[in-house]
Structure formats: C-alpha cells, structure tokens
Design an enzyme around this catalytic site. Structure first.
Site, PDB file in Angstrom:
ATOM      1  N   HIS A 114      71.899 -55.010  37.934  1.00 39.97           N
ATOM      2  CA  HIS A 114      73.096 -55.844  37.841  1.00 39.97           C
ATOM      3  C   HIS A 114      73.361 -56.278  36.405  1.00 39.97           C
ATOM      4  O   HIS A 114      74.507 -56.514  36.021  1.00 39.97           O
ATOM      5  CB  HIS A 114      72.942 -57.083  38.722  1.00 39.97           C
ATOM      6  CG  HIS A 114      72.887 -56.776  40.185  1.00 39.97           C
ATOM      7  ND1 HIS A 114      73.291 -57.679  41.151  1.00 39.97           N
ATOM      8  CD2 HIS A 114      72.479 -55.684  40.864  1.00 39.97           C
ATOM      9  CE1 HIS A 114      73.125 -57.152  42.349  1.00 39.97           C
ATOM     10  NE2 HIS A 114      72.628 -55.941  42.193  1.00 39.97           N
TER      11      HIS A 114
ATOM     12  N   GLN B 221      67.075 -45.054  28.909  1.00 35.77           N
ATOM     13  CA  GLN B 221      67.532 -43.957  29.757  1.00 35.77           C
ATOM     14  C   GLN B 221      68.803 -43.290  29.253  1.00 35.77           C
ATOM     15  O   GLN B 221      68.900 -42.060  29.248  1.00 35.77           O
ATOM     16  CB  GLN B 221      67.749 -44.456  31.193  1.00 35.77           C
ATOM     17  CG  GLN B 221      68.258 -43.355  32.122  1.00 35.77           C
ATOM     18  CD  GLN B 221      67.994 -43.647  33.562  1.00 35.77           C
ATOM     19  OE1 GLN B 221      66.835 -43.661  33.995  1.00 35.77           O
ATOM     20  NE2 GLN B 221      69.045 -43.893  34.325  1.00 35.77           N
TER      21      GLN B 221
ATOM     22  N   HIS C  38      66.356 -41.288  41.644  1.00 38.84           N
ATOM     23  CA  HIS C  38      66.527 -41.975  42.930  1.00 38.84           C
ATOM     24  C   HIS C  38      67.989 -42.088  43.320  1.00 38.84           C
ATOM     25  O   HIS C  38      68.308 -42.483  44.439  1.00 38.84           O
ATOM     26  CB  HIS C  38      65.902 -43.368  42.858  1.00 38.84           C
ATOM     27  CG  HIS C  38      66.535 -44.271  41.837  1.00 38.84           C
ATOM     28  ND1 HIS C  38      66.746 -43.887  40.530  1.00 38.84           N
ATOM     29  CD2 HIS C  38      66.998 -45.542  41.918  1.00 38.84           C
ATOM     30  CE1 HIS C  38      67.318 -44.872  39.863  1.00 38.84           C
ATOM     31  NE2 HIS C  38      67.475 -45.891  40.681  1.00 38.84           N
TER      32      HIS C  38
ATOM     33  N   TRP D 201      73.169 -46.217  41.468  1.00 41.88           N
ATOM     34  CA  TRP D 201      74.517 -45.966  40.976  1.00 41.88           C
ATOM     35  C   TRP D 201      74.588 -45.933  39.452  1.00 41.88           C
ATOM     36  O   TRP D 201      75.283 -45.089  38.876  1.00 41.88           O
ATOM     37  CB  TRP D 201      75.490 -46.989  41.539  1.00 41.88           C
ATOM     38  CG  TRP D 201      76.932 -46.697  41.205  1.00 41.88           C
ATOM     39  CD1 TRP D 201      77.822 -47.535  40.601  1.00 41.88           C
ATOM     40  CD2 TRP D 201      77.645 -45.488  41.460  1.00 41.88           C
ATOM     41  NE1 TRP D 201      79.046 -46.926  40.456  1.00 41.88           N
ATOM     42  CE2 TRP D 201      78.974 -45.661  40.978  1.00 41.88           C
ATOM     43  CE3 TRP D 201      77.306 -44.265  42.042  1.00 41.88           C
ATOM     44  CZ2 TRP D 201      79.940 -44.664  41.065  1.00 41.88           C
ATOM     45  CZ3 TRP D 201      78.279 -43.259  42.139  1.00 41.88           C
ATOM     46  CH2 TRP D 201      79.565 -43.473  41.636  1.00 41.88           C
ATOM     47  N   ASN D 202      73.871 -46.823  38.782  1.00 44.67           N
ATOM     48  CA  ASN D 202      73.867 -46.784  37.321  1.00 44.67           C
ATOM     49  C   ASN D 202      73.343 -45.442  36.820  1.00 44.67           C
ATOM     50  O   ASN D 202      73.920 -44.828  35.912  1.00 44.67           O
ATOM     51  CB  ASN D 202      73.015 -47.922  36.749  1.00 44.67           C
ATOM     52  CG  ASN D 202      73.661 -49.277  36.928  1.00 44.67           C
ATOM     53  OD1 ASN D 202      74.872 -49.393  37.054  1.00 44.67           O
ATOM     54  ND2 ASN D 202      72.846 -50.314  36.952  1.00 44.67           N
TER      55      ASN D 202
ATOM     56  N   GLN E  44      71.457 -45.483  47.601  1.00 37.30           N
ATOM     57  CA  GLN E  44      71.033 -44.233  46.968  1.00 37.30           C
ATOM     58  C   GLN E  44      71.270 -43.025  47.860  1.00 37.30           C
ATOM     59  O   GLN E  44      71.565 -41.925  47.365  1.00 37.30           O
ATOM     60  CB  GLN E  44      69.560 -44.351  46.575  1.00 37.30           C
ATOM     61  CG  GLN E  44      69.287 -45.463  45.576  1.00 37.30           C
ATOM     62  CD  GLN E  44      67.838 -45.869  45.494  1.00 37.30           C
ATOM     63  OE1 GLN E  44      66.943 -45.156  45.974  1.00 37.30           O
ATOM     64  NE2 GLN E  44      67.563 -47.030  44.893  1.00 37.30           N
TER      65      GLN E  44
END
Length: 477
Positions: A24, A347, A362, A365-366, A387
C-alpha cells in the site's frame, strides 16, 4: 469548517490515508507525487508505525507527511502477532485521531478538499462524511478484482448464499472466473474470509451510500477497459500505473526531488546483472507478505538450477531460526548453477535491467504492473488474495505469461516451474508472442502517462472535480 473563507478557487489539498504495509505504501507515494506534480498539495498519512516503516521519506515541494494513532501502532509485535486486535484498535481509536488531524488542517487554513483512503480503512469514509469532506477509495488492486468485489457485495443482486453454486463469475468481455480465479478470501473456507468478507462488504456499502464518492484505481484504461466500465457506477477513475515515471518514459533515471538516484550501482546484484547477456536472467520474487513453505523453496531452487539459466532470487528472511538454517543449507548445497540469492533488492530497478528475461512472481498487483511496464514476461505463481485473478489476466487476457499449476498439496513442483520457464523464455511461437505482448502493453502504459494520455487526463480531471468552489460541499463527476 468554513472552508470558503480561507481557500482560493484553485486550491487542492489531498489527504491520502494508507494502511502501513509495503504493497500500500509504494502506490500511495507515487499517487501523491503525481498529484503534486499537477499542482496539488498532498499530505500522506498513516499510523505512527507505518510512517516509521518508510525508510526514506521523499522530499518534494507540496508533499508533507502526518500520522494518526492506532493505539498499539508503535508496537511492531502487536501488528505482527495479533492482526485482528490491531485492526480493532485502529477502528476504535483511528476515527477520532483522524478527525483531529483534519480539523487541525482546517484551523491552520489548509483545509482538506479530498480525503483518499485505501483497503482495510472503510471507516475513513465515514469520518470524511461526518466532516463534510469529499472522499475517494483508492484501490491498489486491479479494476478486474474490484469488479469481482462489486459483483459479490453490491446491495442489489449481489451474491448472497452458496458461492460455489453461483460460480463461475461472468464479467462482460472477459473469460469466466472459476473458484481458482477469484480473490481467495471470497471462498468461505479461506482462513481470513471471516475478516475480509465483512470489510469488503462495508467498503461497497460506504461507496453506495455516498453518490459524491468515487474510486481511484491503480490501472490504466487501455489495460482494463471492460473492467473499468463494470465499476462505472462507482465513478471509477484510472490513475495508474503508479510506479516512478522515470521507468515509464525512459528518461534519465534520477529524481533529486525524491532523494537521489533511483538506481544505486553500489549493490552487488546490479554488478552481477551487468555481466549477463540481454534477456537471459530469471528474476524470482514473491513480494513482502507471502511465506513460502520449505518444500516450495526447494522446488523453486531445483527448477532454477535445472533450467540452466542465470537467476536472481529474492528470498526474504524468516522469523523461524530453524527454517532459516534449513534455507541456508539448501542454498549452500543446491546452488550449483549460475545464480545468486539475496534478501532484498530494488525490484523496479531489477525488472528494468536489460539482462532480465523472465519474472517468476506471486502476481501481486504492484509486481504485475512493474513487470508489464518493464516489458518482462512472467511465470505466475499466485499464493493468495487477488494474485489468482491477476495470474488469470496475465495468461488469458493480456498474454504476457503463464500461470504455473500447483499439485494437490498446493506446491508448484520443479517440473512445472521448469516447463513454464521454457515456454516463456524459449524460442517457440508462444514465448515470442508473450514477449511481443509485453512490449505492446509497455508502449500503451507509457502513452497513458504522457501528456494527453488517458491517465494524465484523468489526473487533470480529478483536480477539476475536487477544486474548491462557491459550495465546497458539492462535488460530483
């Protein structure tokens, strides 16, 4: 609050309230940055614990930070060990603390013109309504996932009863969603459904009760056109992809307003990536929340080694000393191929590196958006929550990867992982199409955030509809 007497016509003050977990924090920070760049004042607020969790607070003119009390929010162990009690304390103490914060802004002649809140915080909308401040729900999940939530929880003709008898779920223009495709907590046998189902129902109810409210979604119109239409009655506005703009537009990858270079060449893994051929490396990461079983770690390791390709695996530390020792032994005895394992990495930086050819993920959404913008095809290994839905969209709608199938014990075996890697990184037509599709979606994402693009225009529109006018209590789309 008499906001008319203290604010100019073009005044904007967004108060963004986010829940203190990594998934978040990042999109909330990026949304704030984008709003500031479009002329708004933004205050990011979370619990005291959450604010301390952000290691380096970005510095940008027009962006400030605040916190509110959650009772036990200074106690890390409370958050980790007893989540339900933490949430109960947050709901009990948070509303008054947040009310005090909003009233303080008004007293300081910086009244809030829109209160934005994220998942787990439906009570924030009630605070906003009581204070006569417009509010917006910020979805850090996909529009498709939100459309499924709406299908389940809307007050009229929502799903009430035996969920399994009503599956599969049909959304116009999309494949059917079976029990393995919908967010996992919607299933009654899921261990967190007792908490999540009432909370999501409350989110939907709060939005239905206030026609002035709307939903901001971390997506872009070209990616989820049909799903955005499905939630149009919630005044949905796509404001994504919410990742640093430098990674979208290919500009110089420095951002002094956010404290320095986005790329840090001091990390050993970057030097290692620099030594690898283009599109040759498998990147593996399962996010900040997923906890992999020891057996799953072993299967992943063997699949990576047997693939014969270089790999970078982010394997987070465990709270269990016994499991940590087992993992270390597994790594020492098992890594015979060309791979490195690290406890953390940047990342977006890794995904944008030219040596990365595949992302084993996984499908949070990010991570899904970051892989898409970085033009990296994926092997989806969903664990829980949204996911599963994201993995279905990745494979069946956007065509940028494959979803690995688990066995009866919910373990994805090494043979399945290796097969998926061969498909995504191989020279067969299917792999080539995935790479072509990844390039197509990256191009559309870049166009969306450029001046005149759909997301750029939506942010302008958001500022227009939240602008203070002669009657600040009336805001509508």
């Amino acid at each position: 609050m008499d906001q008319k007497q203290v604010t100019p016509m073009n005044y904007h003050h967004f108060l963004i309230i986010f829940f203190p977990i990594q998934g978040h924090i990042n999109p909330s920070l990026q949304l704030a940055k984008n709003l500031v760049r479009n002329g708004a004042k933004v205050t990011l607020a979370t619990t005291s614990r959450g604010l301390k969790q952000i290691k380096s607070l970005p510095t940008l003119k027009g962006l400030s930070y605040a916190s509110f009390s959650a009772g036990q929010d200074d106690d890390e162990s409370q958050f980790q060990k007893d989540f339900l009690r933490y949430m109960a304390d947050l709901r009990r103490i948070g509303p008054q603390s947040l009310t005090n914060l909003v009233q303080k802004f008004s007293a300081d002649q910086e009244p809030v013109t829109l209160l934005v809140y994220s998942m787990f915080l439906p009570w924030v909308a009630v605070v906003a309504r009581d204070l006569q401040v417009p509010s917006a729900f910020f979805s850090n999940q996909s529009a498709t996932v939100w459309a499924i939530y709406h299908r389940f929880f809307k007050s009229q003709d929502g799903i009430h009863g035996d969920i399994f008898s009503l599956l599969p779920i049909e959304l116009l223009g999309l494949p059917l969603f079976s029990s393995s495709d919908i967010p996992s907590f919607l299933l009654p046998d899921n261990p967190v459904s007792g908490f999540m189902l009432p909370m999501m129902q409350e989110h939907i109810q709060v939005l239905e009760e206030d026609p002035r409210s709307f939903v901001l979604v971390n997506t872009f119109e070209e990616l989820e056109q049909e799903s955005i239409k499905a939630i149009a009655n919630f005044n949905a506005i796509s404001v994504g992809p919410l990742i640093p703009s430098a990674f979208c537009d290919g500009s110089d990858l420095t951002d002094k307003s956010f404290g320095g270079d986005l790329f840090s060449k001091s990390e050993d893994y970057i030097q290692w990536l620099d030594s690898k051929p283009k599109s040759s490396v498998i990147y593996v990461s399962f996010g900040s929340l997923a906890v992999l079983k020891k057996e799953q770690k072993e299967e992943i390791l063997h699949a990576l080694v047997e693939s014969g390709r270089p790999f970078l695996w982010v394997l987070r530390s465990s709270n269990s000393e016994e499991e940590e020792e087992q993992v270390h032994k597994m790594i020492e005895n098992g890594v015979k191929g060309d791979g490195i394992i690290v406890p953390w990495c940047s990342q977006v930086e890794v995904l944008s590196h030219q040596s990365i050819g595949c992302f084993v993920t996984h499908c949070g959404w990010n991570s899904t958006l970051e892989s898409l913008v970085s033009e990296v095809p994926v092997v989806g290994c969903p664990q829980f929550s949204d996911q599963t839905t994201n993995a279905k969209m990745v494979e069946e709608v956007w065509g940028i990867g494959v979803r690995a199938k688990a066995n009866g014990e919910n373990i994805i075996e090494r043979g399945e992982i290796k097969k998926c890697l061969d498909i995504v990184m191989g020279d067969e037509d299917r792999g080539k199409r995935m790479r072509e599709n990844a390039g197509k979606w990256r191009g559309l994402a870049i166009e969306a955030v450029k001046e005149g693009g759909s997301t750029h225009n939506n942010l302008k529109r958001l500022l227009e509809i939240t602008m203070m006018d002669s009657n600040p209590s009336t805001h509508s789309l």
